[in-house]
Structures are given as structure tokens and as C-alpha cells.
Motif scaffolding. Structure first.
Motif, mmCIF file in Angstrom:
data_model
loop_
_atom_site.group_PDB
_atom_site.id
_atom_site.type_symbol
_atom_site.label_atom_id
_atom_site.label_comp_id
_atom_site.label_asym_id
_atom_site.label_seq_id
_atom_site.Cartn_x
_atom_site.Cartn_y
_atom_site.Cartn_z
ATOM 1 N N VAL A 1 0.605 -1.324 -0.142
ATOM 2 C CA VAL A 1 -0.041 -0.031 0.159
ATOM 3 C C VAL A 1 0.906 1.140 0.057
ATOM 4 O O VAL A 1 0.379 2.342 -0.716
ATOM 5 N N ALA A 2 1.974 1.263 0.953
ATOM 6 C CA ALA A 2 2.913 2.401 0.648
ATOM 7 C C ALA A 2 3.546 2.670 -0.554
ATOM 8 O O ALA A 2 3.478 3.855 -0.974
ATOM 9 N N VAL B 1 -2.264 3.087 8.423
ATOM 10 C CA VAL B 1 -3.651 3.843 7.646
ATOM 11 C C VAL B 1 -4.674 2.873 8.164
ATOM 12 O O VAL B 1 -4.599 2.000 8.922
ATOM 13 N N ARG B 2 -5.842 3.191 7.912
ATOM 14 C CA ARG B 2 -7.271 2.530 8.007
ATOM 15 C C ARG B 2 -7.503 1.855 6.581
ATOM 16 O O ARG B 2 -7.427 2.465 5.715
ATOM 17 N N ILE B 3 -7.445 0.453 6.627
ATOM 18 C CA ILE B 3 -7.702 -0.345 5.403
ATOM 19 C C ILE B 3 -8.966 -1.163 5.575
ATOM 20 O O ILE B 3 -9.095 -1.747 6.848
ATOM 21 N N ASP B 4 -9.932 -0.767 4.775
ATOM 22 C CA ASP B 4 -11.334 -1.507 4.915
ATOM 23 C C ASP B 4 -11.875 -1.390 6.528
ATOM 24 O O ASP B 4 -12.331 -2.365 6.890
ATOM 25 N N ALA C 1 0.176 -5.818 1.322
ATOM 26 C CA ALA C 1 0.138 -5.941 -0.127
ATOM 27 C C ALA C 1 -1.425 -5.358 -0.687
ATOM 28 O O ALA C 1 -2.356 -5.356 0.263
ATOM 29 N N VAL C 2 -1.313 -4.329 -1.571
ATOM 30 C CA VAL C 2 -2.553 -3.948 -2.109
ATOM 31 C C VAL C 2 -3.512 -5.069 -2.534
ATOM 32 O O VAL C 2 -2.918 -5.886 -3.342
ATOM 33 N N GLN C 3 -4.739 -5.071 -2.296
ATOM 34 C CA GLN C 3 -5.601 -5.846 -3.013
ATOM 35 C C GLN C 3 -6.599 -5.294 -3.796
ATOM 36 O O GLN C 3 -7.029 -4.046 -3.405
#
Length: 102
Positions: free
Chosen positions: A32-33, A67-70, A81-83
Motif C-alpha cells: 500500500v505504501a 492507515v485505516r484499511i477496509d 500488499a494492495v488488494q
């Protein structure tokens, strides 16, 4: 302005994810970064005092890139990892009383 290395790099098909309500592109295997930096994003969260924080160590030790993810807070952008379709948001840190300051 973001930068993504291209010379001599072979990548798969790009995938879309969301950051603060806008769709960004990433490639399979990118953190993500890395995807945020390539898109020109430098602020990943705000400290309790309101100061911007972002990518720093790149190996999950400093926790500056949270960060806030989902909907889940305190996710390390450099270790995630980006999804496809994931939703990433800037995180506002909170005081011990649970209230954001700044």
C-alpha cells in the motif's frame, strides 16, 4: 507528484484500490505504501497533535505509515500488499481519552 520505476520492470495487470474516495492503480505485489507513494501521496496519517506522518522505515518497525484499511485502523502500509478494491484512508491518531487532537 508520484513516481513509479518503469525501466526494465515487468509487471502484471494493474489493479484498482481506493484512497480517500479516489481510485488509484497499483500492481500485484506492491505494498500500500509503494502504491500511495507512486500516486504522489505523502501523508498516510495524522498524529495526535495533527502533524502529518507517512512512509519512513519501509520495513514495519517505525509504525509511521499506519492507515485505516477496509475500516481497520493501525494497518502498516509498508507491510500490507494492495488488494483489488481495498479502501484505504488517512488515519487520525487519538489521545489516551480517545479523542483526536489538533
Amino acid at each position: 507528484m508520484g513516481v513509479r520505476l518503469t525501466a526494465g520492470v515487468t509487471r502484471g495487470e494493474p489493479l484498482g484500490f481506493w484512497f480517500e474516495g479516489r481510485e488509484l492503480l497499483a500492481y500485484p505485489g506492491e505494498s500500500v505504501a509503494a502504491a500511495l507513494l507512486a500516486a504522489g501521496v505523502r501523508t498516510f496519517r495524522r498524529s495526535v497533535g495533527g502533524e502529518p506522518r507517512g512512509y519512513y522505515c519501509g520495513m514495519g518497525v517505525c509504525y509511521e505509515c499506519r492507515v485505516r484499511i477496509d475500516g481497520r485502523a493501525n494497518q502498516r502500509a509498508c507491510m500490507t500488499a494492495v488488494q483489488p478494491g481495498m479502501r484505504v484512508e488517512v488515519q487520525q491518531d487519538q489521545s489516551a481519552q480517545g479523542e483526536p487532537r489538533g
